[in-house]
Design a protein around this motif. Structure first.
Motif, PDB file in Angstrom:
ATOM      1  N   PHE A  86       4.416  16.325 -12.677  1.00 60.92           N
ATOM      2  CA  PHE A  86       5.441  15.288 -12.568  1.00 60.92           C
ATOM      3  C   PHE A  86       4.803  13.914 -12.427  1.00 60.92           C
ATOM      4  O   PHE A  86       3.624  13.785 -12.100  1.00 60.92           O
ATOM      5  CB  PHE A  86       6.376  15.567 -11.391  1.00 60.92           C
ATOM      6  N   PHE A  87       5.614  12.895 -12.681  1.00 61.66           N
ATOM      7  CA  PHE A  87       5.201  11.508 -12.534  1.00 61.66           C
ATOM      8  C   PHE A  87       5.984  10.869 -11.386  1.00 61.66           C
ATOM      9  O   PHE A  87       6.978  11.406 -10.912  1.00 61.66           O
ATOM     10  CB  PHE A  87       5.453  10.736 -13.832  1.00 61.66           C
ATOM     11  N   CYS A  88       5.510   9.718 -10.976  1.00 58.95           N
ATOM     12  CA  CYS A  88       6.151   8.989  -9.882  1.00 58.95           C
ATOM     13  C   CYS A  88       7.549   8.530 -10.311  1.00 58.95           C
ATOM     14  O   CYS A  88       7.697   7.835 -11.313  1.00 58.95           O
ATOM     15  CB  CYS A  88       5.281   7.788  -9.510  1.00 58.95           C
ATOM     16  N   THR A  89       8.571   8.946  -9.542  1.00 57.87           N
ATOM     17  CA  THR A  89       9.949   8.586  -9.848  1.00 57.87           C
ATOM     18  C   THR A  89      10.579   7.943  -8.615  1.00 57.87           C
ATOM     19  O   THR A  89      11.139   8.635  -7.756  1.00 57.87           O
ATOM     20  CB  THR A  89      10.757   9.823 -10.272  1.00 57.87           C
ATOM     21  N   PRO A  90      10.491   6.624  -8.504  1.00 63.92           N
ATOM     22  CA  PRO A  90      10.986   5.961  -7.296  1.00 63.92           C
ATOM     23  C   PRO A  90      12.498   5.802  -7.289  1.00 63.92           C
ATOM     24  O   PRO A  90      13.141   5.757  -8.339  1.00 63.92           O
ATOM     25  CB  PRO A  90      10.305   4.592  -7.353  1.00 63.92           C
ATOM     26  N   THR A 114      13.077   3.287   0.916  1.00 63.05           N
ATOM     27  CA  THR A 114      13.616   2.899   2.221  1.00 63.05           C
ATOM     28  C   THR A 114      13.208   3.897   3.297  1.00 63.05           C
ATOM     29  O   THR A 114      12.811   3.513   4.409  1.00 63.05           O
ATOM     30  CB  THR A 114      15.156   2.803   2.145  1.00 63.05           C
ATOM     31  N   ASP A 115      13.288   5.193   2.975  1.00 65.73           N
ATOM     32  CA  ASP A 115      12.877   6.219   3.932  1.00 65.73           C
ATOM     33  C   ASP A 115      11.389   6.126   4.237  1.00 65.73           C
ATOM     34  O   ASP A 115      10.961   6.307   5.389  1.00 65.73           O
ATOM     35  CB  ASP A 115      13.204   7.607   3.388  1.00 65.73           C
ATOM     36  N   ALA A 116      10.580   5.827   3.214  1.00 66.53           N
ATOM     37  CA  ALA A 116       9.137   5.683   3.422  1.00 66.53           C
ATOM     38  C   ALA A 116       8.837   4.498   4.331  1.00 66.53           C
ATOM     39  O   ALA A 116       7.971   4.575   5.215  1.00 66.53           O
ATOM     40  CB  ALA A 116       8.430   5.518   2.082  1.00 66.53           C
ATOM     41  N   ALA A 117       9.543   3.399   4.111  1.00 66.90           N
ATOM     42  CA  ALA A 117       9.331   2.217   4.946  1.00 66.90           C
ATOM     43  C   ALA A 117       9.698   2.505   6.395  1.00 66.90           C
ATOM     44  O   ALA A 117       9.004   2.088   7.324  1.00 66.90           O
ATOM     45  CB  ALA A 117      10.144   1.044   4.412  1.00 66.90           C
ATOM     46  N   ARG A 118      10.801   3.226   6.600  1.00 61.92           N
ATOM     47  CA  ARG A 118      11.210   3.568   7.963  1.00 61.92           C
ATOM     48  C   ARG A 118      10.179   4.485   8.615  1.00 61.92           C
ATOM     49  O   ARG A 118       9.852   4.329   9.792  1.00 61.92           O
ATOM     50  CB  ARG A 118      12.598   4.231   7.931  1.00 61.92           C
ATOM     51  N   ALA A 119       9.659   5.430   7.836  1.00 58.58           N
ATOM     52  CA  ALA A 119       8.619   6.313   8.372  1.00 58.58           C
ATOM     53  C   ALA A 119       7.368   5.524   8.737  1.00 58.58           C
ATOM     54  O   ALA A 119       6.695   5.828   9.735  1.00 58.58           O
ATOM     55  CB  ALA A 119       8.282   7.401   7.347  1.00 58.58           C
ATOM     56  N   ALA A 120       7.048   4.503   7.948  1.00 57.93           N
ATOM     57  CA  ALA A 120       5.885   3.668   8.256  1.00 57.93           C
ATOM     58  C   ALA A 120       6.119   2.863   9.529  1.00 57.93           C
ATOM     59  O   ALA A 120       5.230   2.750  10.379  1.00 57.93           O
ATOM     60  CB  ALA A 120       5.591   2.735   7.082  1.00 57.93           C
ATOM     61  N   VAL A 121       7.310   2.305   9.663  1.00 55.87           N
ATOM     62  CA  VAL A 121       7.636   1.551  10.880  1.00 55.87           C
ATOM     63  C   VAL A 121       7.570   2.450  12.109  1.00 55.87           C
ATOM     64  O   VAL A 121       7.091   2.051  13.179  1.00 55.87           O
ATOM     65  CB  VAL A 121       9.038   0.908  10.750  1.00 55.87           C
ATOM     66  N   ALA A 169       0.814  -1.219   0.000  1.00 51.56           N
ATOM     67  CA  ALA A 169       0.000   0.000   0.000  1.00 51.56           C
ATOM     68  C   ALA A 169       0.842   1.262   0.000  1.00 51.56           C
ATOM     69  O   ALA A 169       0.324   2.361  -0.180  1.00 51.56           O
ATOM     70  CB  ALA A 169      -0.917  -0.005   1.216  1.00 51.56           C
ATOM     71  N   LEU A 170       2.144   1.131   0.151  1.00 54.00           N
ATOM     72  CA  LEU A 170       3.007   2.271   0.445  1.00 54.00           C
ATOM     73  C   LEU A 170       3.638   2.967  -0.768  1.00 54.00           C
ATOM     74  O   LEU A 170       3.763   4.199  -0.758  1.00 54.00           O
ATOM     75  CB  LEU A 170       4.114   1.790   1.393  1.00 54.00           C
ATOM     76  N   PRO A 171       4.063   2.273  -1.825  1.00 59.11           N
ATOM     77  CA  PRO A 171       5.006   2.882  -2.769  1.00 59.11           C
ATOM     78  C   PRO A 171       4.553   4.147  -3.497  1.00 59.11           C
ATOM     79  O   PRO A 171       5.167   5.199  -3.324  1.00 59.11           O
ATOM     80  CB  PRO A 171       5.289   1.745  -3.764  1.00 59.11           C
ATOM     81  N   THR A 172       3.522   4.097  -4.333  1.00 60.11           N
ATOM     82  CA  THR A 172       3.215   5.249  -5.179  1.00 60.11           C
ATOM     83  C   THR A 172       2.894   6.494  -4.364  1.00 60.11           C
ATOM     84  O   THR A 172       3.400   7.583  -4.649  1.00 60.11           O
ATOM     85  CB  THR A 172       2.062   4.922  -6.143  1.00 60.11           C
ATOM     86  N   GLY A 173       2.064   6.366  -3.341  1.00 67.94           N
ATOM     87  CA  GLY A 173       1.698   7.534  -2.550  1.00 67.94           C
ATOM     88  C   GLY A 173       2.893   8.185  -1.882  1.00 67.94           C
ATOM     89  O   GLY A 173       3.081   9.403  -1.960  1.00 67.94           O
ATOM     90  N   SER A 174       3.718   7.385  -1.229  1.00 68.04           N
ATOM     91  CA  SER A 174       4.859   7.947  -0.500  1.00 68.04           C
ATOM     92  C   SER A 174       5.905   8.511  -1.451  1.00 68.04           C
ATOM     93  O   SER A 174       6.511   9.556  -1.176  1.00 68.04           O
ATOM     94  CB  SER A 174       5.474   6.891   0.419  1.00 68.04           C
ATOM     95  N   VAL A 175       6.128   7.849  -2.583  1.00 68.69           N
ATOM     96  CA  VAL A 175       7.103   8.348  -3.544  1.00 68.69           C
ATOM     97  C   VAL A 175       6.628   9.653  -4.176  1.00 68.69           C
ATOM     98  O   VAL A 175       7.398  10.615  -4.325  1.00 68.69           O
ATOM     99  CB  VAL A 175       7.402   7.295  -4.623  1.00 68.69           C
ATOM    100  N   MET A 176       5.338   9.716  -4.560  1.00 67.51           N
ATOM    101  CA  MET A 176       4.800  10.945  -5.123  1.00 67.51           C
ATOM    102  C   MET A 176       4.889  12.086  -4.122  1.00 67.51           C
ATOM    103  O   MET A 176       5.204  13.232  -4.483  1.00 67.51           O
ATOM    104  CB  MET A 176       3.347  10.736  -5.549  1.00 67.51           C
ATOM    105  N   ALA A 177       4.604  11.796  -2.864  1.00 70.04           N
ATOM    106  CA  ALA A 177       4.705  12.820  -1.829  1.00 70.04           C
ATOM    107  C   ALA A 177       6.122  13.363  -1.750  1.00 70.04           C
ATOM    108  O   ALA A 177       6.341  14.584  -1.703  1.00 70.04           O
ATOM    109  CB  ALA A 177       4.273  12.242  -0.481  1.00 70.04           C
TER     110      ALA A 177
END
Length: 316
Positions: free
Chosen positions: A257-261, A267-274, A124-132
């Protein structure tokens, strides 16, 4: 192996769950056995042909962006991952392919899934967090203490934008549907407006009030967004059209802009989620066999309180 794909651009009726052969990873690529995948509007926009200048006319075409899973194979030059690693990430825009038993993507589009996150949470995390991150940090240079307005504050991208902005020290206002106003307030969006009942362009208290206006829903007129900005503010827009591209070329404050992972952003998004800074809501979870039905219903406007997830059968 099976995946959701289509043989011509068009509506939901073009989707098929069909067999396919997964290619071996090429240079810089990783093959991942998918455990869970989430649905984003970009998935059906690509299938509708809205970006066919980028995606081309080669069929069949696969669907799906965000996923989590287990690495199955890597190309010899890949150094970050090895078979058996639990990962999450994004399929390439042109090829897509996350709505499948397995997908091949770039090494740089993946990150290690923390043990603290389930496969569903990670998907559930990738596109939203990367776009943000792409918008707030890389394009708008968000600083602590600034004011941000998020149109679509409780959508899949909007929810991530709100939380990343607050994590970075901003105050956040926004708009959403009537049924989601309380959810927005729970995310500390204040004030929050019902977009169906409020003409933001007529609100004098919003004129020149924000350092950043981020339209995640495509519901905010460009003229209104620019009116809401401070003198040096930035309008972030992820809803590309030919007219908007022309406008953005002339008005530098309007950034499309488009999503650019990258592995680092993920990794930063995952840490923020944890750490509890980002919590992506999961609205509905279905098995792979029901994936087309879920995508169809969301595309036709059915609202759910969070992300729609497709979960594959358990594998050893």
């Amino acid at each position: 192996m099976h995946r959701i794909q289509y043989h011509t651009y068009g509506g939901p009726e073009t989707m098929r769950l069909e067999e396919f052969e997964l290619p071996s990873p090429g240079k810089g690529e990783v093959a991942v056995t998918v455990r869970a995948t989430s649905v984003n509007p970009i998935d059906w926009k690509l299938r509708q042909g809205q970006l066919k200048m980028m995606t081309g006319r080669s069929f069949p075409r696969a669907m799906g962006s965000d996923f989590s899973g287990v690495v199955g194979a890597v190309s010899p030059d890949v150094t970050r991952f090895k078979p058996g690693d639990e990962v999450f990430g994004i399929a390439r825009l042109k090829e897509s392919g996350a709505f499948a038993d397995a997908v091949v993507t770039l090494e740089s589009y993946l990150a290690v899934k923390p043990a603290e996150l389930s496969f569903e949470q990670a998907a559930a995390l990738p596109t939203g967090s990367v776009m943000a991150w792409n918008g707030l940090v890389e394009r708008a240079r968000l600083r602590s203490g600034q004011r941000v307005f998020v149109a679509g504050a409780t959508g899949g991208v909007g929810e991530a934008v709100v939380q990343v902005a607050r994590m970075l020290g901003a105050t956040v206002a926004g708009s959403t549907g009537a049924a989601s106003l309380e959810r927005a307030r729970d995310l500390a969006v204040e004030p929050v407006f019902d977009y169906a009942r409020t003409d933001l362009g007529q609100r004098d208290d919003l004129r020149g009030a924000f350092d950043i206006v981020f339209d995640t829903s495509g519901s905010l007129p460009v003229k209104t967004a620019l009116r809401m900005l401070k003198k040096n503010g930035v309008f972030l827009d992820i809803n590309a059209t030919p007219a908007k591209f022309l406008h953005a070329a002339l008005i530098r404050r309007h950034k499309i802009f488009f999503c650019t992972p990258t592995t680092q952003i993920l990794t930063d998004a995952a840490r923020a989620a944890v750490d509890g800074h980002i919590r992506m809501s999961i609205g509905e979870t279905v098995p792979f066999a029901s994936g087309i039905d879920l995508i169809t219903s969301l595309e036709k406007g059915r609202k759910i309180p969070g992300k729609g997830l497709i979960v594959m059968d358990a594998r050893p």
